[in-house]
Design an enzyme around this catalytic site. Structure first.
Site, PDB file in Angstrom:
ATOM      1  N   ASP A 129      -2.494  -1.859  -5.586  1.00  0.00           N
ATOM      2  CA  ASP A 129      -3.039  -0.658  -4.950  1.00  0.00           C
ATOM      3  C   ASP A 129      -3.552   0.281  -6.041  1.00  0.00           C
ATOM      4  O   ASP A 129      -2.765   0.780  -6.844  1.00  0.00           O
ATOM      5  CB  ASP A 129      -1.952   0.028  -4.124  1.00  0.00           C
ATOM      6  CG  ASP A 129      -2.434   1.294  -3.429  1.00  0.00           C
ATOM      7  OD1 ASP A 129      -3.628   1.638  -3.549  1.00  0.00           O
ATOM      8  OD2 ASP A 129      -1.611   1.944  -2.766  1.00  0.00           O
ATOM      9  N   SER A 182       0.842  -1.201   0.000  1.00  0.00           N
ATOM     10  CA  SER A 182       0.000   0.000   0.000  1.00  0.00           C
ATOM     11  C   SER A 182       0.873   1.244   0.000  1.00  0.00           C
ATOM     12  O   SER A 182       2.050   1.185   0.338  1.00  0.00           O
ATOM     13  CB  SER A 182      -0.887   0.012   1.242  1.00  0.00           C
ATOM     14  OG  SER A 182      -1.752  -1.102   1.242  1.00  0.00           O
ATOM     15  N   CYS A 183       0.256   2.358  -0.340  1.00  0.00           N
ATOM     16  CA  CYS A 183       0.927   3.652  -0.360  1.00  0.00           C
ATOM     17  C   CYS A 183       1.636   3.880   0.958  1.00  0.00           C
ATOM     18  O   CYS A 183       1.053   3.598   2.004  1.00  0.00           O
ATOM     19  CB  CYS A 183      -0.111   4.737  -0.604  1.00  0.00           C
ATOM     20  SG  CYS A 183       0.560   6.391  -0.715  1.00  0.00           S
ATOM     21  N   PRO A 184       2.865   4.308   0.949  1.00  0.00           N
ATOM     22  CA  PRO A 184       3.651   4.819  -0.175  1.00  0.00           C
ATOM     23  C   PRO A 184       4.623   3.783  -0.755  1.00  0.00           C
ATOM     24  O   PRO A 184       5.470   4.127  -1.570  1.00  0.00           O
ATOM     25  CB  PRO A 184       4.445   5.956   0.461  1.00  0.00           C
ATOM     26  CG  PRO A 184       4.770   5.421   1.833  1.00  0.00           C
ATOM     27  CD  PRO A 184       3.534   4.623   2.231  1.00  0.00           C
TER      28      PRO A 184
END
Length: 81
Positions: free
Chosen positions: A44, A17-19
């Protein structure tokens, strides 16, 4: 899509997931030579805008293409310097 350029290396960041997709993409592109193309595989959906924004604001990289399909988002980034 990827028929227009040769992929040098593939980075699988599925499940991240981000980042992390951007962080791992930056690390991988830093290891490549000028002109090399990195294919990034992510799950994602935010990676579409995140990698686009990172590439637009980063000297030495060019986002060649992006594609969404089958729950996998593909990004093609070239190192330009």
């Amino acid at each position: 899509m990827s028929d227009a350029f040769d992929i040098t290396e593939t980075l699988d960041v599925k499940g991240a997931s981000c980042p992390m997709p951007v962080v791992q993409t930056k690390s991988a592109i830093d290891e490549l030579e000028t002109g090399d193309v990195l294919e990034v595989l992510a799950t994602d959906p935010g990676s579409m805008s995140d990698i686009d924004g990172w590439a637009a604001g980063t000297e030495g990289v060019e986002l060649l293409d992006q594609a969404a399909g089958d729950d996998v988002y593909k990004h093609y980034v070239r190192r330009t310097e």
